[in-house]
Design a protein around this motif. Sequence first.
Motif, PDB file in Angstrom:
ATOM      1  N   ASN A  31      47.611  47.903  41.722  1.00 35.81           N
ATOM      2  CA  ASN A  31      48.772  47.744  40.838  1.00 35.81           C
ATOM      3  C   ASN A  31      48.353  47.249  39.456  1.00 35.81           C
ATOM      4  N   PHE A  32      47.364  46.357  39.411  1.00 41.23           N
ATOM      5  CA  PHE A  32      46.865  45.890  38.119  1.00 41.23           C
ATOM      6  C   PHE A  32      46.174  47.024  37.371  1.00 41.23           C
ATOM      7  N   LEU A  33      45.313  47.773  38.054  1.00 39.95           N
ATOM      8  CA  LEU A  33      44.564  48.845  37.397  1.00 39.95           C
ATOM      9  C   LEU A  33      45.469  49.954  36.878  1.00 39.95           C
ATOM     10  N   SER A  34      46.616  50.163  37.524  1.00 41.65           N
ATOM     11  CA  SER A  34      47.537  51.214  37.080  1.00 41.65           C
ATOM     12  C   SER A  34      48.610  50.675  36.126  1.00 41.65           C
ATOM     13  N   SER A  35      48.550  49.401  35.803  1.00 46.80           N
ATOM     14  CA  SER A  35      49.532  48.802  34.898  1.00 46.80           C
ATOM     15  C   SER A  35      49.133  49.017  33.441  1.00 46.80           C
ATOM     16  N   PRO A  36      50.072  48.865  32.521  1.00 47.84           N
ATOM     17  CA  PRO A  36      49.725  48.963  31.091  1.00 47.84           C
ATOM     18  C   PRO A  36      48.783  47.858  30.635  1.00 47.84           C
ATOM     19  N   PHE A  37      48.717  46.763  31.378  1.00 47.07           N
ATOM     20  CA  PHE A  37      47.828  45.668  30.991  1.00 47.07           C
ATOM     21  C   PHE A  37      46.373  46.109  30.976  1.00 47.07           C
ATOM     22  N   PHE A  38      46.004  46.951  31.926  1.00 40.94           N
ATOM     23  CA  PHE A  38      44.607  47.362  32.038  1.00 40.94           C
ATOM     24  C   PHE A  38      44.155  48.208  30.849  1.00 40.94           C
ATOM     25  N   GLN A  39      45.094  48.688  30.047  1.00 40.22           N
ATOM     26  CA  GLN A  39      44.742  49.460  28.851  1.00 40.22           C
ATOM     27  C   GLN A  39      44.222  48.562  27.726  1.00 40.22           C
ATOM     28  N   ARG A  40      44.442  47.274  27.842  1.00 46.40           N
ATOM     29  CA  ARG A  40      43.983  46.315  26.835  1.00 46.40           C
ATOM     30  C   ARG A  40      42.468  46.143  26.914  1.00 46.40           C
ATOM     31  N   THR A  41      41.905  45.368  26.002  1.00 45.86           N
ATOM     32  CA  THR A  41      40.455  45.230  25.899  1.00 45.86           C
ATOM     33  C   THR A  41      39.929  43.866  26.326  1.00 45.86           C
ATOM     34  N   GLU A  42      40.684  42.804  26.034  1.00 44.51           N
ATOM     35  CA  GLU A  42      40.185  41.443  26.267  1.00 44.51           C
ATOM     36  C   GLU A  42      41.069  40.713  27.283  1.00 44.51           C
ATOM     37  N   PHE A  43      40.404  40.152  28.314  1.00 46.51           N
ATOM     38  CA  PHE A  43      41.118  39.536  29.429  1.00 46.51           C
ATOM     39  C   PHE A  43      40.578  38.143  29.729  1.00 46.51           C
ATOM     40  N   PHE A  44      41.489  37.227  29.889  1.00 45.05           N
ATOM     41  CA  PHE A  44      41.173  35.891  30.363  1.00 45.05           C
ATOM     42  C   PHE A  44      41.563  35.899  31.837  1.00 45.05           C
ATOM     43  N   VAL A  45      40.586  35.807  32.712  1.00 46.48           N
ATOM     44  CA  VAL A  45      40.830  35.931  34.150  1.00 46.48           C
ATOM     45  C   VAL A  45      40.168  34.770  34.878  1.00 46.48           C
ATOM     46  N   TYR A  46      40.806  34.286  35.910  1.00 46.56           N
ATOM     47  CA  TYR A  46      40.249  33.193  36.701  1.00 46.56           C
ATOM     48  C   TYR A  46      39.520  33.756  37.925  1.00 46.56           C
ATOM     49  N   ARG A  47      38.601  32.985  38.448  1.00 49.28           N
ATOM     50  CA  ARG A  47      37.946  33.348  39.713  1.00 49.28           C
ATOM     51  C   ARG A  47      38.731  32.685  40.831  1.00 49.28           C
ATOM     52  N   ALA A  48      39.316  33.498  41.693  1.00 50.42           N
ATOM     53  CA  ALA A  48      40.184  32.997  42.753  1.00 50.42           C
ATOM     54  C   ALA A  48      39.421  32.096  43.716  1.00 50.42           C
ATOM     55  N   VAL A  49      40.111  31.065  44.173  1.00 58.41           N
ATOM     56  CA  VAL A  49      39.570  30.152  45.180  1.00 58.41           C
ATOM     57  C   VAL A  49      40.601  30.010  46.297  1.00 58.41           C
ATOM     58  N   ALA A  50      40.124  29.577  47.446  1.00 53.98           N
ATOM     59  CA  ALA A  50      40.971  29.309  48.614  1.00 53.98           C
ATOM     60  C   ALA A  50      41.862  30.517  48.911  1.00 53.98           C
ATOM     61  N   SER A  51      43.168  30.311  48.997  1.00 51.46           N
ATOM     62  CA  SER A  51      44.079  31.382  49.407  1.00 51.46           C
ATOM     63  C   SER A  51      44.704  32.128  48.227  1.00 51.46           C
ATOM     64  N   GLU A  52      44.175  31.929  47.010  1.00 49.80           N
ATOM     65  CA  GLU A  52      44.690  32.679  45.867  1.00 49.80           C
ATOM     66  C   GLU A  52      44.421  34.163  46.052  1.00 49.80           C
ATOM     67  N   ALA A  53      45.300  34.980  45.483  1.00 53.32           N
ATOM     68  CA  ALA A  53      45.072  36.425  45.487  1.00 53.32           C
ATOM     69  C   ALA A  53      43.726  36.703  44.825  1.00 53.32           C
ATOM     70  N   ASP A  54      42.942  37.547  45.439  1.00 54.18           N
ATOM     71  CA  ASP A  54      41.570  37.791  44.991  1.00 54.18           C
ATOM     72  C   ASP A  54      41.526  38.408  43.596  1.00 54.18           C
ATOM     73  N   THR A  55      40.604  37.944  42.777  1.00 51.61           N
ATOM     74  CA  THR A  55      40.421  38.492  41.434  1.00 51.61           C
ATOM     75  C   THR A  55      39.038  39.114  41.236  1.00 51.61           C
ATOM     76  N   LEU A  56      38.186  39.075  42.245  1.00 49.11           N
ATOM     77  CA  LEU A  56      36.837  39.640  42.068  1.00 49.11           C
ATOM     78  C   LEU A  56      36.877  41.131  41.775  1.00 49.11           C
ATOM     79  N   GLY A  57      37.802  41.853  42.394  1.00 51.59           N
ATOM     80  CA  GLY A  57      37.946  43.282  42.116  1.00 51.59           C
ATOM     81  C   GLY A  57      38.398  43.534  40.688  1.00 51.59           C
ATOM     82  N   ILE A  58      39.299  42.695  40.209  1.00 54.43           N
ATOM     83  CA  ILE A  58      39.763  42.816  38.821  1.00 54.43           C
ATOM     84  C   ILE A  58      38.605  42.548  37.868  1.00 54.43           C
TER      85      ILE A  58
END
Length: 175
Positions: A31-58
Amino acid sequence: MTNEKESLRKRFRALRAGLKSPEKDAAILQNFLSSPFFQRTEFFVYRAVASEADTLGIIAALLSSDKRGYLPRIVNGEMLAVPYSEDCERVFGIPQPKSGEDHSAEVILTPMLAFDRAGFRLGYGGGYYDRYFALHGGLRVGIAYEGQAVETLPHGKFDVPLHAIVTETGVRYFT
């Protein structure tokens, strides 16, 4: 309100732990990859811990697409967006780059324990993201499981709502 938020944090930590699954994480990534957000260039992203939704793929998708990724780094009580690095240390149990200069990002991906229909999020209580939002522009986008949604959350004058949230069921925009 602080006691109410603390009670909610405890409840939603337990709830979120039961929501986590590889299938939901994969759907959030798509859903993130197909969103308009992914068309942007610069991203501030966190590294998920514990039960957070995974961000490693992002993070992997951003790095393989020649986009710029920044991770949170806490310095003197303030959160900075520093260039992505594998060379991390743990602060409050969260991996962060050991060094780096602060940058602005077009999209700020945000963790949470819960979110409401107005776009307010229940964070962990440190106020790092809300202070960061108050000082920086960018699209505030939450990453969470749909089961973390509630009708309304208590919020104060320093709480900053999200522009959108990405869950396993799709992207929800807030006004």
